[in-house]
Design an enzyme around this catalytic site. Sequence first.
Site, PDB file in Angstrom:
ATOM      1  N   TYR A   1      -7.789   4.500  -6.001  1.00  0.00           N
ATOM      2  CA  TYR A   1      -8.846   5.517  -5.987  1.00  0.00           C
ATOM      3  C   TYR A   1      -8.257   6.827  -5.482  1.00  0.00           C
ATOM      4  O   TYR A   1      -7.281   6.834  -4.733  1.00  0.00           O
ATOM      5  CB  TYR A   1     -10.032   5.079  -5.115  1.00  0.00           C
ATOM      6  CG  TYR A   1      -9.647   4.494  -3.776  1.00  0.00           C
ATOM      7  CD1 TYR A   1      -9.482   5.311  -2.652  1.00  0.00           C
ATOM      8  CD2 TYR A   1      -9.435   3.124  -3.631  1.00  0.00           C
ATOM      9  CE1 TYR A   1      -9.121   4.772  -1.430  1.00  0.00           C
ATOM     10  CE2 TYR A   1      -9.067   2.576  -2.408  1.00  0.00           C
ATOM     11  CZ  TYR A   1      -8.916   3.408  -1.310  1.00  0.00           C
ATOM     12  OH  TYR A   1      -8.551   2.872  -0.096  1.00  0.00           O
TER      13      TYR A   1
ATOM     14  N   ARG B   1       0.829  -1.211   0.000  1.00  0.00           N
ATOM     15  CA  ARG B   1       0.000   0.000   0.000  1.00  0.00           C
ATOM     16  C   ARG B   1       0.856   1.249   0.000  1.00  0.00           C
ATOM     17  O   ARG B   1       1.867   1.337   0.689  1.00  0.00           O
ATOM     18  CB  ARG B   1      -0.922   0.017   1.218  1.00  0.00           C
ATOM     19  CG  ARG B   1      -1.944  -1.093   1.144  1.00  0.00           C
ATOM     20  CD  ARG B   1      -2.923  -1.023   2.277  1.00  0.00           C
ATOM     21  NE  ARG B   1      -3.897   0.030   2.058  1.00  0.00           N
ATOM     22  CZ  ARG B   1      -5.106   0.032   2.626  1.00  0.00           C
ATOM     23  NH1 ARG B   1      -5.465  -0.950   3.430  1.00  0.00           N
ATOM     24  NH2 ARG B   1      -5.940   1.010   2.406  1.00  0.00           N
TER      25      ARG B   1
END
Lengths: 445, 445
Positions: free
Chosen positions: B237, B204
């Site tokens: 996103y 991430r």
Amino acid sequence: MTMIDAQQEILSVGIVGGGLIGIMLAAGLVRRGITVKVYEQARGFREIGAGMAFTANSVRCMELLDPAIVHALRSSGAVPISIGDHQGEGRDCLRWVDGYSEPSKILYQLDAGIRGFEACRRDQFLETLVKILPDGVVACGKRLEKIHENDLDDKVTLQFADGTFADFDCVIGADGIRSRVRQHLFGEGSPFSYPHYSHKFAFRGLVSMGNALSALGEFRARTLNMHVGPNAHLIHYPVANETMVNVAAFVSDPHEWSDKTSLVGPATRKEAMRCFADWNPCLRGLIGFLPENIDRWAMFDTYDYPAPFFSRDKICLVGDAAHAAVPHHGAGASIGVEDALCLATLLAEVWVSTRGKSSTIRNQAVAAAFDTYDGIRRFRAQWFVDSSRRVCDLYQQPEWADAQRRLKAETCFEEIKDRSHKIWHFDWNNMLEEAIQTYRQKMGA
Amino acid sequence: MTMIDAQQEILSVGIVGGGLIGIMLAAGLVRRGITVKVYEQARGFREIGAGMAFTANSVRCMELLDPAIVHALRSSGAVPISIGDHQGEGRDCLRWVDGYSEPSKILYQLDAGIRGFEACRRDQFLETLVKILPDGVVACGKRLEKIHENDLDDKVTLQFADGTFADFDCVIGADGIRSRVRQHLFGEGSPFSYPHYSHKFAFRGLVSMGNALSALGEFRARTLNMHVGPNAHLIHYPVANETMVNVAAFVSDPHEWSDKTSLVGPATRKEAMRCFADWNPCLRGLIGFLPENIDRWAMFDTYDYPAPFFSRDKICLVGDAAHAAVPHHGAGASIGVEDALCLATLLAEVWVSTRGKSSTIRNQAVAAAFDTYDGIRRFRAQWFVDSSRRVCDLYQQPEWADAQRRLKAETCFEEIKDRSHKIWHFDWNNMLEEAIQTYRQKMGA
């Protein structure tokens, strides 16, 4: 003014394959005023005597195709699958029981409603069904050799092994899992043209009701039950007016299926016993009552290579020819009936809206109808093929054999419920409305 | 005549865990006149700053718990996930694109409706949410040490690490994936007491919008997209008012997760690049813009060892404490909100129907309410845990890398649609009616 071509006064459909779906579709088309011919390669209708089932929803679809189909189903001896459940409320129920640990412990039940599932013998139903078609619609002994598609404006020509030819406005392949029409659409060398081995086969055989009663007890022996366990599962249900119990035991097979020409081969009770050696005594007892020599049925399907499309121009596929599934939802034929209703409705729309119009318009209309059918049916039908594999994996979870992991295995039933409901509660009305609307949009009406 | 015990003039509930679900549940109970205390082990509310999302349906459930929750959500900066889709119609949409072969080819889109998904930062929402509770409801720095259950007629006692105790009519464990209350229910030595590694972790990190635009183009960079491919997938996103793009790349890991005390560890961009070396240039470009040092997040869940029950007597579990899932449906918290609404409704029923009655009746009522909650919530919640694993398997099908098998991989979207709809279109009204009816039946009313 539109040029009127006398030939457009009929809409002619050639159906390849005189199995259940081909005959039902033919009946639906005849009833809608369409000119149909069905070509069956066999000399007559001697289908194998296997049992099969239809969902309540698919029986309603049959009725919309032609009420005579439902009459044929009932008069050929179809019975609700709960026939032996004399303590029940007349509701058909699917029941999953523990085949491995606790003998016959009920893990889950799913209510399919009153007459939710009707079972019949394939051969008996087909024999009755064929009689509802007018004389001359079905031609037997006609093996399809080749399909000739020329220009979109021309007829589609079927060429048979006996050297004869026949022309149609459109052609529908209802020729089952080893469809020739499918091979024509995707090419003889393509993996998409053939079903593939699912690496599961079933031992199948009959046990007398007396023996089944002693192995399973009164309630189990007289009802349909699915016994789940590690890497295998078994289904049994009463047949022949409750004098026998039909047993199918599904096991995994790492090997290839050797005989490509036949999906059925010989097996022995001993082999079946070996596969279920660790299972509970109730289940082993049942297998022990199988005859010494039984059948081994290979499970082939279109899971690995799904059809890229169900139609091209004026040729389309229906039923198993389009999407063959392993039998674990007990609803493969029901999905084919939905296909047939969709196609019959669209072709009726073509017939009504292009009657007397030019052959160009007629041909565009047929292609638009088939394209609409592809768009509406393919996702659901291919989902069904995938789902039939998936529920088999859930029935055969290795975790059933692990006391610490059984709870994980048992969480599968919510998914099995959803999948069953998606099949059973199909909204055929919505399908038909969407089909007609999409077709009309394509035709610019 | 019923003996009236003064203590039964209140219904006291102890909630262990001051995360989102614990606080929402507390708000719902306070609003229904129930006496609540929330115990949070942390010194204050400093949740990790990860993004999260809520379905439209779960926002409606929040409103039924307490409209102030929705107000807190909106005022903490929640935005529809389609925020960047300026060409869209204001509808939130999930989109799956090809991460492996054709760059960014759209494989499937699913319309979640207007404001179908709202995204927020967990820490910001929690900070705002806590403020809607009356002073004194939340106690921080309270680590649960032990739960004392004596006779059903007695209170449940919470014992904290700071040596203090507190008595309640019932206790709810909202203490997340590593729940102490869960350990109390199933035993410290039991695998059911702990989440287990799913053998997937996520890289991430954040990419600046400028870099994301150059890798993905305008439309992709500003919207949520899931890139599917063989044995891995990636979601991104926009965050921080469209100045950054959040990237999570999920990969398989055959090893065990070494550090049981932390689910987050260090990783490098190079490692991530290696996992996606064969993928399409668009996706590799995006990963190439990650910082050199990123995070590795382990995905733990309760899939392998699902809770045998969500409640026992006067103790129950809610949210991740009951059912922790991997994040691939983006709806784990939404399922917890459904739990909370179910519990608040049932406890309100207990409160109203047993006010002033004997402690025996009160205790039976609480146990009946919790048992009802277990019966109504467990199947769906455990299905959700399984389904979160399943969609990951579908996103990561090896067939995505095989030109001949891609069509098989693409048939997955019908199933993904069904699973998403089951989550999004949850019938909370039916849940509440069934809950109240079942509870009343259990109480013989």
